[in-house]
Motif scaffolding. Structure first.
Motif, PDB file in Angstrom:
ATOM      1  N   GLU A 215      38.150  32.889  48.614  1.00  0.00           N
ATOM      2  CA  GLU A 215      38.309  34.091  49.413  1.00  0.00           C
ATOM      3  C   GLU A 215      39.657  34.750  49.132  1.00  0.00           C
ATOM      4  O   GLU A 215      39.795  35.974  49.194  1.00  0.00           O
ATOM      5  CB  GLU A 215      38.131  33.793  50.916  1.00  0.00           C
ATOM      6  N   GLU A 216      40.668  33.950  48.789  1.00  0.00           N
ATOM      7  CA  GLU A 216      41.967  34.503  48.412  1.00  0.00           C
ATOM      8  C   GLU A 216      41.887  35.197  47.058  1.00  0.00           C
ATOM      9  O   GLU A 216      42.514  36.236  46.845  1.00  0.00           O
ATOM     10  CB  GLU A 216      43.019  33.395  48.383  1.00  0.00           C
ATOM     11  N   VAL A 217      41.114  34.634  46.131  1.00  0.00           N
ATOM     12  CA  VAL A 217      40.940  35.251  44.820  1.00  0.00           C
ATOM     13  C   VAL A 217      40.287  36.630  44.966  1.00  0.00           C
ATOM     14  O   VAL A 217      40.746  37.612  44.386  1.00  0.00           O
ATOM     15  CB  VAL A 217      40.082  34.351  43.907  1.00  0.00           C
ATOM     16  N   ALA A 218      39.209  36.711  45.759  1.00  0.00           N
ATOM     17  CA  ALA A 218      38.531  37.985  45.977  1.00  0.00           C
ATOM     18  C   ALA A 218      39.466  38.987  46.643  1.00  0.00           C
ATOM     19  O   ALA A 218      39.510  40.168  46.265  1.00  0.00           O
ATOM     20  CB  ALA A 218      37.277  37.770  46.827  1.00  0.00           C
ATOM     21  N   LEU A 219      40.230  38.533  47.617  1.00  0.00           N
ATOM     22  CA  LEU A 219      41.160  39.408  48.322  1.00  0.00           C
ATOM     23  C   LEU A 219      42.255  39.907  47.384  1.00  0.00           C
ATOM     24  O   LEU A 219      42.596  41.099  47.384  1.00  0.00           O
ATOM     25  CB  LEU A 219      41.769  38.652  49.509  1.00  0.00           C
ATOM     26  N   GLU A 220      42.805  39.025  46.570  1.00  0.00           N
ATOM     27  CA  GLU A 220      43.869  39.428  45.640  1.00  0.00           C
ATOM     28  C   GLU A 220      43.348  40.410  44.591  1.00  0.00           C
ATOM     29  O   GLU A 220      44.043  41.344  44.197  1.00  0.00           O
ATOM     30  CB  GLU A 220      44.456  38.182  44.960  1.00  0.00           C
ATOM     31  N   TYR A 221      42.111  40.200  44.138  1.00  0.00           N
ATOM     32  CA  TYR A 221      41.519  41.116  43.161  1.00  0.00           C
ATOM     33  C   TYR A 221      41.362  42.510  43.756  1.00  0.00           C
ATOM     34  O   TYR A 221      41.710  43.522  43.132  1.00  0.00           O
ATOM     35  CB  TYR A 221      40.164  40.573  42.702  1.00  0.00           C
ATOM     36  N   LEU A 222      40.868  42.568  44.994  1.00  0.00           N
ATOM     37  CA  LEU A 222      40.712  43.866  45.649  1.00  0.00           C
ATOM     38  C   LEU A 222      42.068  44.542  45.829  1.00  0.00           C
ATOM     39  O   LEU A 222      42.251  45.715  45.488  1.00  0.00           O
ATOM     40  CB  LEU A 222      40.020  43.677  47.008  1.00  0.00           C
ATOM     41  N   LYS A 223      43.046  43.799  46.353  1.00  0.00           N
ATOM     42  CA  LYS A 223      44.362  44.377  46.626  1.00  0.00           C
ATOM     43  C   LYS A 223      45.080  44.785  45.343  1.00  0.00           C
ATOM     44  O   LYS A 223      45.812  45.789  45.321  1.00  0.00           O
ATOM     45  CB  LYS A 223      45.194  43.385  47.433  1.00  0.00           C
ATOM     46  N   ALA A 224      44.870  44.041  44.264  1.00  0.00           N
ATOM     47  CA  ALA A 224      45.510  44.376  42.988  1.00  0.00           C
ATOM     48  C   ALA A 224      44.879  45.608  42.358  1.00  0.00           C
ATOM     49  O   ALA A 224      45.517  46.298  41.550  1.00  0.00           O
ATOM     50  CB  ALA A 224      45.419  43.186  42.035  1.00  0.00           C
ATOM     51  N   SER A 225      43.633  45.912  42.710  1.00  0.00           N
ATOM     52  CA  SER A 225      42.929  47.057  42.130  1.00  0.00           C
ATOM     53  C   SER A 225      43.299  48.380  42.797  1.00  0.00           C
ATOM     54  O   SER A 225      43.220  49.446  42.169  1.00  0.00           O
ATOM     55  CB  SER A 225      41.407  46.860  42.234  1.00  0.00           C
ATOM     56  N   ILE A 226      43.690  48.329  44.065  1.00  0.00           N
ATOM     57  CA  ILE A 226      43.900  49.558  44.829  1.00  0.00           C
ATOM     58  C   ILE A 226      45.044  50.423  44.289  1.00  0.00           C
ATOM     59  O   ILE A 226      44.905  51.660  44.215  1.00  0.00           O
ATOM     60  CB  ILE A 226      44.095  49.238  46.326  1.00  0.00           C
ATOM     61  N   PRO A 227      46.195  49.870  43.897  1.00  0.00           N
ATOM     62  CA  PRO A 227      47.242  50.740  43.325  1.00  0.00           C
ATOM     63  C   PRO A 227      46.754  51.520  42.106  1.00  0.00           C
ATOM     64  O   PRO A 227      47.142  52.674  41.906  1.00  0.00           O
ATOM     65  CB  PRO A 227      48.350  49.738  42.953  1.00  0.00           C
ATOM     66  N   MET A 228      45.886  50.906  41.299  1.00  0.00           N
ATOM     67  CA  MET A 228      45.327  51.595  40.143  1.00  0.00           C
ATOM     68  C   MET A 228      44.416  52.742  40.590  1.00  0.00           C
ATOM     69  O   MET A 228      44.450  53.840  40.015  1.00  0.00           O
ATOM     70  CB  MET A 228      44.541  50.594  39.288  1.00  0.00           C
ATOM     71  N   VAL A 229      43.612  52.508  41.617  1.00  0.00           N
ATOM     72  CA  VAL A 229      42.739  53.554  42.149  1.00  0.00           C
ATOM     73  C   VAL A 229      43.564  54.733  42.646  1.00  0.00           C
ATOM     74  O   VAL A 229      43.254  55.899  42.360  1.00  0.00           O
ATOM     75  CB  VAL A 229      41.857  52.986  43.289  1.00  0.00           C
ATOM     76  N   ARG A 230      44.619  54.435  43.393  1.00  0.00           N
ATOM     77  CA  ARG A 230      45.480  55.495  43.920  1.00  0.00           C
ATOM     78  C   ARG A 230      46.090  56.310  42.778  1.00  0.00           C
ATOM     79  O   ARG A 230      46.145  57.553  42.830  1.00  0.00           O
ATOM     80  CB  ARG A 230      46.589  54.896  44.779  1.00  0.00           C
ATOM     81  N   ARG A 231      46.528  55.616  41.759  1.00  0.00           N
ATOM     82  CA  ARG A 231      47.179  56.279  40.635  1.00  0.00           C
ATOM     83  C   ARG A 231      46.212  57.208  39.900  1.00  0.00           C
ATOM     84  O   ARG A 231      46.557  58.343  39.554  1.00  0.00           O
ATOM     85  CB  ARG A 231      47.722  55.210  39.686  1.00  0.00           C
ATOM     86  N   ILE A 232      45.010  56.725  39.662  1.00  0.00           N
ATOM     87  CA  ILE A 232      44.014  57.539  38.959  1.00  0.00           C
ATOM     88  C   ILE A 232      43.607  58.741  39.799  1.00  0.00           C
ATOM     89  O   ILE A 232      43.422  59.853  39.282  1.00  0.00           O
ATOM     90  CB  ILE A 232      42.795  56.674  38.578  1.00  0.00           C
TER      91      ILE A 232
END
Length: 395
Positions: A215-232
């Motif tokens: 569950e930590e892996v899934a959470l970290e993947y989601l949280k790590a993806s969001i800055p990229m989404v914001r940037r794009i």
């Protein structure tokens, strides 16, 4: 006595083999009955929570009728292979240096003409990507009893749901996949309610070993993806003359969801689909494929060959890359300048595969319509009527 032990072992081995044969016979019998009894098949797969994987594990010789899609909905892999996507991935690190303008052009051109593009140097650690793929496999490889507790209606939270297909109760033909959807509410909520695994996953950022549960892996993947989404999103909006402050960006991607898709081995891949044709209602989607692939996109503006427009094109997996997909909300917001392309997924007979998208949606009470400056610059007859309130359904 010397001869007795081997003899006993032989008897035990024979008995064990006999039991295995009996189990195999029972599975074969169930598999055969499902070919003719679609109600029992539906209950086994959907209602009882065994999923497509549970059905596939019975040793099916052919795809049951409930999963056989009409010919026009199937994927012609040979034809699609001739239309293979050949664009190189966009290096997001270029946004930080003298090549920024070139990176902006590449991103906006892909969003305008294709609606899909692959990115590298995206800021999500490669080790984390591998860990989240492993976590997905580990979840779906569990026994049905451990997965069924997350079924809709019995899950400990309405924001975590395990199931099959999309909305199986409303579909005439089911998709060949199981899925786990987890909506992000908070870190504490995710760590409490997202599925836990028996074995940890390993992630090593900055050469320091950190042991993360699934569950930590899934959470970290989601949280790590969001800055990229914001940037794009900033890049895409700036290109059409709109500068958004962080509060507006927050509203546009207020709802965040990670979904793990599992596609079991299929005896007749050409008869069914992993995911049927669709576009996403999201703002942007970040998709992690495994190295098997099988994602297809419908060609519209991309092809310079008019005869190929409307055909399907495979998006091959690329090590370390993530796929960015324009969603319906962003297409409406840009008044059609950015394209939300139809896409679908094929099944395979060689091995099971996974895909893990992170989807971002606007705030539920937002009224999504073309931005005034975009409508003025890129206005097209008929587009101004596009309006969506999120829960994601047309008004």
């Amino acid at each position: 006595m010397i001869m007795k032990a081997p003899h006993q072992a032989w008897i035990y081995s024979t008995s064990q083999s006999s039991q295995q044969k009996q189990v195999l016979c029972i599975k074969k019998s169930m598999a055969s009955s499902f070919v003719y009894d679609l109600n029992s098949l539906y209950n086994y797969v959907v209602s009882d929570g065994n999923g497509v994987k549970g059905m596939a594990d019975l040793g099916l010789d052919k795809v049951p009728e409930l999963f056989i899609h009409p010919l026009h909905e199937r994927i012609d892999k040979l034809k699609a292979r001739n239309n293979s996507y050949d664009q190189p991935p966009i290096d997001l690190s270029m946004l930080d240096g003298p090549w920024r303008s070139q990176a902006v052009e590449l991103i906006t051109e892909a969003a305008e003409k294709i609606g899909f593009f692959q990115v590298v140097n995206h800021g999500v650690p490669i080790e984390l990507l591998e860990s989240v793929k492993s976590a997905a496999h580990e979840f779906f490889e569990q026994s049905p009893e451990k997965k069924v507790v997350y079924r809709k209606g019995v899950s400990p939270t309405p924001f975590v749901n395990y199931g099959t297909s999309f909305v199986p109760g409303l579909e005439d033909t089911l998709e060949w996949r199981d899925n786990l959807r987890m909506v992000y509410m908070s870190d504490a909520h995710a760590l409490r309610f997202w599925p836990k695994k028996c074995s940890p996953n390993q992630h090593k950022p900055n050469a320091k070993t950190i042991i993360l549960s699934s569950e930590e892996v899934a959470l970290e993947y989601l949280k790590a993806s969001i800055p990229m989404v914001r940037r794009i999103l900033h890049v895409l909006m700036e290109k059409v003359g709109v500068t958004l402050d962080e509060s507006i960006i927050n509203d546009f991607i207020d709802i965040k969801m990670i979904q793990m898709n599992f596609y079991p081995i299929c005896p007749n891949p050409d008869l069914t689909v992993g995911v049927g044709r669709h576009s996403d209602m999201s703002m942007l989607m970040v998709l992690l494929q495994d190295d098997i692939g099988s994602l297809y996109m419908k060609m519209e503006e991309y092809s310079t060959n008019v005869e190929k427009k409307g055909e399907w094109m495979e998006i091959p997996p690329m090590p370390g890359a993530l796929i960015i997909n324009v969603g319906d909300a962003l297409e409406i917001l840009s008044n059609g300048k950015y394209k939300s392309a139809e896409h679908r997924v094929h099944t395979t007979s060689g091995q099971s595969r996974v895909s893990i998208p992170v989807l971002t949606y606007p705030r539920v009470d937002m009224n999504i319509r073309p931005l005034p400056v975009v409508f003025k610059s890129y206005g097209r007859e008929g587009c101004s009527s596009s309006r969506v309130t999120f829960k994601g359904f047309p008004e």
